[in-house]
Design an enzyme around this catalytic site. Sequence first.
Site, PDB file in Angstrom:
ATOM      1  N   ALA A  10       0.835  -1.189   0.065  1.00 57.82           N
ATOM      2  CA  ALA A  10       0.106  -0.073   0.120  1.00 57.82           C
ATOM      3  C   ALA A  10       0.817   1.304   0.077  1.00 57.82           C
ATOM      4  CB  ALA A  10      -0.962  -0.111   1.306  1.00 57.82           C
ATOM      5  N   GLY A  11       1.949   1.212  -0.616  1.00 56.40           N
ATOM      6  CA  GLY A  11       2.950   2.336  -0.703  1.00 56.40           C
ATOM      7  C   GLY A  11       2.096   3.225  -2.254  1.00 56.40           C
TER       8      GLY A  11
ATOM      9  N   HIS B 185      22.865   6.396  -1.916  1.00 62.01           N
ATOM     10  CA  HIS B 185      22.526   8.036  -2.176  1.00 62.01           C
ATOM     11  C   HIS B 185      23.694   8.657  -1.401  1.00 62.01           C
ATOM     12  CE1 HIS B 185      20.537  11.856  -1.301  1.00 62.01           C
ATOM     13  NE2 HIS B 185      19.569  11.390  -2.194  1.00 62.01           N
TER      14      HIS B 185
ATOM     15  N   ASP C 176      10.600  -8.956   0.621  1.00 62.21           N
ATOM     16  CA  ASP C 176       9.851 -10.247   0.643  1.00 62.21           C
ATOM     17  C   ASP C 176       9.325 -10.489  -0.696  1.00 62.21           C
ATOM     18  OD1 ASP C 176       9.896  -9.174   3.279  1.00 62.21           O
ATOM     19  OD2 ASP C 176       7.893  -8.936   3.651  1.00 62.21           O
TER      20      ASP C 176
ATOM     21  N   ARG D  42      19.454   5.372 -10.923  1.00 62.77           N
ATOM     22  CA  ARG D  42      18.079   6.008 -10.915  1.00 62.77           C
ATOM     23  C   ARG D  42      18.519   7.429 -10.677  1.00 62.77           C
ATOM     24  NH1 ARG D  42      14.390   8.179  -7.150  1.00 62.77           N
ATOM     25  NH2 ARG D  42      15.091   6.908  -5.407  1.00 62.77           N
TER      26      ARG D  42
ATOM     27  N   GLN E 169      21.368   1.647  -5.737  1.00 60.93           N
ATOM     28  CA  GLN E 169      21.882   2.896  -5.491  1.00 60.93           C
ATOM     29  C   GLN E 169      22.254   3.282  -4.060  1.00 60.93           C
ATOM     30  OE1 GLN E 169      19.120   6.605  -6.130  1.00 60.93           O
ATOM     31  NE2 GLN E 169      20.548   6.490  -7.923  1.00 60.93           N
TER      32      GLN E 169
ATOM     33  N   ARG F 289      23.693  10.130  -8.910  1.00 55.59           N
ATOM     34  CA  ARG F 289      24.139   9.796  -7.460  1.00 55.59           C
ATOM     35  C   ARG F 289      25.196   8.987  -7.443  1.00 55.59           C
ATOM     36  NH1 ARG F 289      17.816   9.006  -5.330  1.00 55.59           N
ATOM     37  NH2 ARG F 289      17.470  11.399  -5.226  1.00 55.59           N
TER      38      ARG F 289
ATOM     39  N   PHE G 219      17.358  18.992  -9.621  1.00 51.27           N
ATOM     40  CA  PHE G 219      17.770  17.875  -8.908  1.00 51.27           C
ATOM     41  C   PHE G 219      18.708  17.235  -9.948  1.00 51.27           C
ATOM     42  CE2 PHE G 219      15.979  14.887  -5.947  1.00 51.27           C
ATOM     43  CZ  PHE G 219      15.193  15.595  -4.860  1.00 51.27           C
TER      44      PHE G 219
ATOM     45  N   GLU H 218      18.552  14.881  -1.828  1.00 53.98           N
ATOM     46  CA  GLU H 218      19.089  15.772  -2.816  1.00 53.98           C
ATOM     47  C   GLU H 218      18.567  17.350  -3.003  1.00 53.98           C
ATOM     48  OE1 GLU H 218      20.013  13.182  -5.673  1.00 53.98           O
ATOM     49  OE2 GLU H 218      19.495  14.633  -7.321  1.00 53.98           O
TER      50      GLU H 218
ATOM     51  N   LEU I 108      18.153   9.710   5.348  1.00 49.40           N
ATOM     52  CA  LEU I 108      18.344  10.391   4.241  1.00 49.40           C
ATOM     53  C   LEU I 108      18.232  12.039   4.287  1.00 49.40           C
ATOM     54  CD1 LEU I 108      18.806   9.693   1.404  1.00 49.40           C
ATOM     55  CD2 LEU I 108      16.457  10.572   0.907  1.00 49.40           C
TER      56      LEU I 108
ATOM     57  N   HIS J 201      20.357   2.793  -0.906  1.00 45.42           N
ATOM     58  CA  HIS J 201      19.040   3.601  -0.825  1.00 45.42           C
ATOM     59  C   HIS J 201      17.864   3.069  -1.822  1.00 45.42           C
ATOM     60  CE1 HIS J 201      16.499   7.375  -0.976  1.00 45.42           C
ATOM     61  NE2 HIS J 201      16.765   7.504  -2.232  1.00 45.42           N
TER      62      HIS J 201
ATOM     63  N   GLU K 262       9.027   0.102  -6.630  1.00 45.33           N
ATOM     64  CA  GLU K 262      10.668  -0.273  -6.409  1.00 45.33           C
ATOM     65  C   GLU K 262      10.740  -1.693  -6.644  1.00 45.33           C
ATOM     66  OE1 GLU K 262      12.351   1.902  -3.214  1.00 45.33           O
ATOM     67  OE2 GLU K 262      14.338   0.882  -3.518  1.00 45.33           O
TER      68      GLU K 262
HETATM   69  C1  LIG Z   1      13.916   8.218   2.999  1.00 40.97           C
HETATM   70  C2  LIG Z   1      13.526   8.022   1.275  1.00 40.97           C
HETATM   71  C3  LIG Z   1      13.397   9.167   0.361  1.00 40.97           C
HETATM   72  C4  LIG Z   1      13.107   9.218  -0.853  1.00 40.97           C
HETATM   73  N1  LIG Z   1      13.023  10.320  -1.454  1.00 40.97           N
HETATM   74  C5  LIG Z   1      12.502  10.096  -2.923  1.00 40.97           C
HETATM   75  C6  LIG Z   1      12.311  11.355  -3.702  1.00 40.97           C
HETATM   76  O1  LIG Z   1      12.240  12.543  -3.162  1.00 40.97           O
HETATM   77  N2  LIG Z   1      11.895  11.084  -4.887  1.00 40.97           N
HETATM   78  C7  LIG Z   1      11.510   9.996  -5.571  1.00 40.97           C
HETATM   79  O2  LIG Z   1      11.352   9.826  -6.624  1.00 40.97           O
HETATM   80  N3  LIG Z   1      12.141   8.952  -4.688  1.00 40.97           N
HETATM   81  C8  LIG Z   1      12.328   8.903  -3.281  1.00 40.97           C
HETATM   82  N4  LIG Z   1      12.599   7.880  -2.544  1.00 40.97           N
HETATM   83  C9  LIG Z   1      12.277   6.462  -3.386  1.00 40.97           C
HETATM   84  C10 LIG Z   1      10.787   6.201  -3.339  1.00 40.97           C
HETATM   85  O3  LIG Z   1      10.098   6.940  -1.993  1.00 40.97           O
HETATM   86  C11 LIG Z   1      10.496   4.736  -3.331  1.00 40.97           C
HETATM   87  O4  LIG Z   1      11.159   3.996  -4.200  1.00 40.97           O
HETATM   88  C12 LIG Z   1       9.127   4.569  -3.578  1.00 40.97           C
HETATM   89  O5  LIG Z   1       8.208   5.574  -2.612  1.00 40.97           O
HETATM   90  C13 LIG Z   1       8.588   2.966  -3.354  1.00 40.97           C
HETATM   91  O6  LIG Z   1       7.054   3.036  -3.294  1.00 40.97           O
HETATM   92  P1  LIG Z   1       6.495   1.685  -3.513  1.00 40.97           P
HETATM   93  O7  LIG Z   1       5.069   1.761  -3.807  1.00 40.97           O
HETATM   94  O8  LIG Z   1       7.136   0.710  -4.495  1.00 40.97           O
HETATM   95  O9  LIG Z   1       6.837   0.773  -2.110  1.00 40.97           O
HETATM   96  P2  LIG Z   1       6.564   1.424  -0.570  1.00 40.97           P
HETATM   97  O10 LIG Z   1       6.253   2.505  -0.605  1.00 40.97           O
HETATM   98  O11 LIG Z   1       7.983   1.049   0.147  1.00 40.97           O
HETATM   99  O12 LIG Z   1       5.518   0.235  -0.033  1.00 40.97           O
HETATM  100  C14 LIG Z   1       5.680  -1.184  -0.082  1.00 40.97           C
HETATM  101  C15 LIG Z   1       4.319  -1.709   0.719  1.00 40.97           C
HETATM  102  O13 LIG Z   1       4.676  -3.160   0.464  1.00 40.97           O
HETATM  103  C16 LIG Z   1       3.885  -3.449   1.679  1.00 40.97           C
HETATM  104  N5  LIG Z   1       4.743  -4.982   1.798  1.00 40.97           N
HETATM  105  C17 LIG Z   1       6.019  -5.252   1.864  1.00 40.97           C
HETATM  106  N6  LIG Z   1       6.245  -6.685   1.769  1.00 40.97           N
HETATM  107  C18 LIG Z   1       5.007  -7.108   2.159  1.00 40.97           C
HETATM  108  C19 LIG Z   1       4.580  -8.388   2.687  1.00 40.97           C
HETATM  109  N7  LIG Z   1       5.182  -9.537   2.512  1.00 40.97           N
HETATM  110  N8  LIG Z   1       3.200  -8.473   2.748  1.00 40.97           N
HETATM  111  C20 LIG Z   1       2.329  -7.675   2.647  1.00 40.97           C
HETATM  112  N9  LIG Z   1       2.616  -6.286   2.426  1.00 40.97           N
HETATM  113  C21 LIG Z   1       3.951  -5.801   2.086  1.00 40.97           C
HETATM  114  C22 LIG Z   1       4.153  -2.644   2.698  1.00 40.97           C
HETATM  115  O14 LIG Z   1       3.384  -2.672   3.578  1.00 40.97           O
HETATM  116  C23 LIG Z   1       4.021  -1.262   2.009  1.00 40.97           C
HETATM  117  O15 LIG Z   1       2.774  -0.921   1.962  1.00 40.97           O
HETATM  118  C24 LIG Z   1      13.104   7.763  -1.471  1.00 40.97           C
HETATM  119  C25 LIG Z   1      13.126   6.627  -0.632  1.00 40.97           C
HETATM  120  C26 LIG Z   1      13.345   6.728   0.754  1.00 40.97           C
HETATM  121  C27 LIG Z   1      13.714   5.437   1.545  1.00 40.97           C
END
Ligand SMILES: Cc1cc2nc3c(=O)[nH]c(=O)nc-3n(C[C@H](O)[C@H](O)[C@H](O)COP(=O)(O)OP(=O)(O)OC[C@H]3O[C@@H](n4cnc5c(N)ncnc54)[C@H](O)[C@@H]3O)c2cc1C
Length: 596
Positions: free
Chosen positions: A12-13, A237, A216, A410, A235, A281, A115, A250, A247, A368, A399
Site C-alpha cells: 500500500a505504498g 545515495h 519479501d 536512477r 543505488q 548519485r 535535482f 538531494e 536520508l 537507498h 520499487e
Molecule cells: C528516505 C527516502 C526518501 C526518498 N525520496 C524520494 C524522492 O524524493 N523522490 C523519489 O522519486 N523517490 C524517493 N525515494 C524512493 C521512493 O520513495 C520509493 O522508491 C518509492 O516510494 C517506493 O514505493 P512503492 O510503492 O514501490 O513501495 P513502498 O512505499 O515501500 O511500499 C511497500 C508496501 O509493501 C508492503 N509490503 C511489503 N512486503 C509485504 C508483504 N510481505 N506482505 C504485505 N505487504 C507487504 C508494505 O506494507 C508497504 O505498504 C525515497 C526513498 C527513501 C527511503
Amino acid sequence: MYHKYDAIIVGAGGAGLMAALYASRGVKTAVLSKLYPTRSHTGTAQGGVGAALGNHEEDNPEWHTFDTIKGSDYLADQDAAKVMCYEAVDVVYELEHMGLPFNRTEEGRIAQRPFGGHTNNVTKKPVRRACYAADRTGHMILQTLYQQCIQHNVTFFDEFHVLDLIIEDGVTRGVVAVEIATGELHVFHAKAVLFATGGWGKVWRVTSNAHTLTGDGPAIALRRGIPLEDMEFFQFHPTGIYKMGILITEGVRGEGGVLVNSEGERFMDRYAPTIKDLASRDVVSRAIYLEVRDGRGIDGKDYVHLDVRPETVNRYFERDGIKNPDGTPRRITAADIEAKLPDIADFTRTYLGVDPTLQPMPVQPTAHYAMGGIPTDIWARVVADDKNTVLPGFYAAGEVACVSVHGANRLGTNSLLDIIVFGKRAGIDMVRYCQESDFLPLPKEPEAFTREQWEALLSRQNGRERAADIRREMQNAMMDYVGVFREEAGMKQAVEILEDLKERYRHIALDDAGKRYNTDVLEAWELGALLDTAEVTAVAALERSESRGGHYREDHPKRDDENWLKHSLVWAKDGTIELDYKPVTITDYQPKERVY
Ligand SMILES: Cc1cc2nc3c(=O)[nH]c(=O)nc-3n(C[C@H](O)[C@H](O)[C@H](O)COP(=O)(O)OP(=O)(O)OC[C@H]3O[C@@H](n4cnc5c(N)ncnc54)[C@H](O)[C@@H]3O)c2cc1C
C-alpha cells in the site's frame, strides 16, 4: 480463511495505492499490506516527483527521457523510459487534481526545483523539473492516494503479511498471507496479483530504508521460479546522515547546498565540472568515498560535510553567476531553508544537534534504492524469461519491479514518478486481464507449503543462532564487499559468508512461539527474504565484470558495452543460482560516455 477477489494488490505504498484506485474502478479489488498503509516507505520521500512541466523555464519530456537514459548509464529500456517521462506530465496534474498540496510559483503553478541529472539538453544547464510539497512530497502523495482509495471504497486488509504466491500450471491463482494480529493463515483466490512491496535496503548496514524493506516480494518470486533482473544495481545515495543512514534529500543540493571536504574544498568542482554537486548519485557517492580514501574526510573519518548555510550557498551562487529567472542574482536565506526544507532542518536538529542554517551536516553514502527487481513490461506484467514471456496474471510495480526505467542508476524524483505511472498502468491492465479471464481453481491445500515452513519456524525455541547476529553479519558483508566499490575477491568472500549465514539461518532460535502479533517470527521470516535477496545480488554483481552506474568494479573500472550492454536475470533453482541475460531496448539514443 478463504477470500475471493478479482485483483489482489500486495503493498500500500504509492505504487499499490495508485494501482488499487484504477483496478477497483473495474473489478473487485483488495489491497493487502503488512503495514498500516500510510506507514509505507513512500511516505518518507522528501525531494520531489519529476515531470517536465516547464513551469520555471523551458523543459520537455524528451529531455527528461534522455536524462533518464543517460543517468541509467544506458541500461534503461528506452521505450519504457519514454513512456514514463511522457506520461509524467499528466499523472502529476492528476495528483494535483486529487488535492495534493504542491508548493506553488508566484503565478500559482506547481513549483519545481533542480535535482541531480535533470538538464536542459541544449544548454546542458540544470533545469527545474522536481515538483515538490516542501520536503514531504512522498508523504503528501501517500496521504492523497490513501484518501482517494477510502473515498472510492477500496477494500484493505491492513497488517496482512503475504508469504507466498500461488501459481499453478504457469498461471497466477492468488496469495497466502498471515494476519499479524491473530497469526492465522489466509488464502486469497484471485485472477490477478500485483506485487508492489517496495525495496530491500535492509540488506546493507547503512541505509535510508525503513526497517520493513526486507525484499519479501523478490524472495517470494525467486522461490516460485521467477527470475530477478539487474539485481547488481543498487543505488547508494550520497547524503545519508553519518552512521545513521537517514536520508538528507538531494533537494538540499537542489537549493544550492554543496559538499565540502576536510580542506573546505567544494570537491564536486573537480569530479563534475559542469553540473557539480548535482551530478548523478553514483558519481557523487564515489566522489565522497574517494575523498575519504585520500584522507580528506572530516576529522580523518569516513564522512564529508553538506553545507547549506546561506553564506556558503550565496558565495557559490555569486562565484558561478547563478541567476533567478528574471535575471537578478540568486540568493538564499535561512528563512528559505526553513520553508523549503523544514523536515530536514528538523531531522538534523533532532538526530545530530546540528542547525543546518548555522552548521554543515555530516554525511556519507547510504544504501537507498533498488534499480533491479521483478522483471516487467510497460504494462507492469511480469515477464519471466529472457524472451520476455508474460506470466499470466502476475504483475509488479514500483520499487520492487524492474521495467527497466532506471537501468544502472536512477535519477532523483524518478521513483515517485515510476510508482505513479506504472502503478496506474498496472491497475488499468489488471482490469483488462480480469475481465477477459475466468477464475481458475486453486490447487489442493494452497497454503500447505507455507504452513509447513511457518510452523517449522515457530517451533524453533531450541535453536542456537540469533536472527540479529545473522542480520548484522549479512549487512556488514554487503556493505564492505558489495557496496559503492566492489572487486572480485571481496564479492567472492561475500558470497561465501552469505552461504554460511543461510546455513546458520536454519538453526535460529525464536523466543516467542505465540500466535498474536508475533513479530519475532515475522522478523525471522523477513531475514530469510533478506538473505535470499542479498545472495542473488552478490552473485549477479560478481558476474558483471564491468563498471556501470551504481555497480562500480575497481578491478574493471570501465563500462564495457561490447560485452555487458545487457540486463541480467538471476534464478534461484533448488538452492543453485543461475544467471542469464537479455538485451537492452535501444530506440533513439546510442550509448555514449557520461560526462557531467
Ligand atoms: C528516505 C527516502 C526518501 C526518498 N525520496 C524520494 C524522492 O524524493 N523522490 C523519489 O522519486 N523517490 C524517493 N525515494 C524512493 C521512493 O520513495 C520509493 O522508491 C518509492 O516510494 C517506493 O514505493 P512503492 O510503492 O514501490 O513501495 P513502498 O512505499 O515501500 O511500499 C511497500 C508496501 O509493501 C508492503 N509490503 C511489503 N512486503 C509485504 C508483504 N510481505 N506482505 C504485505 N505487504 C507487504 C508494505 O506494507 C508497504 O505498504 C525515497 C526513498 C527513501 C527511503
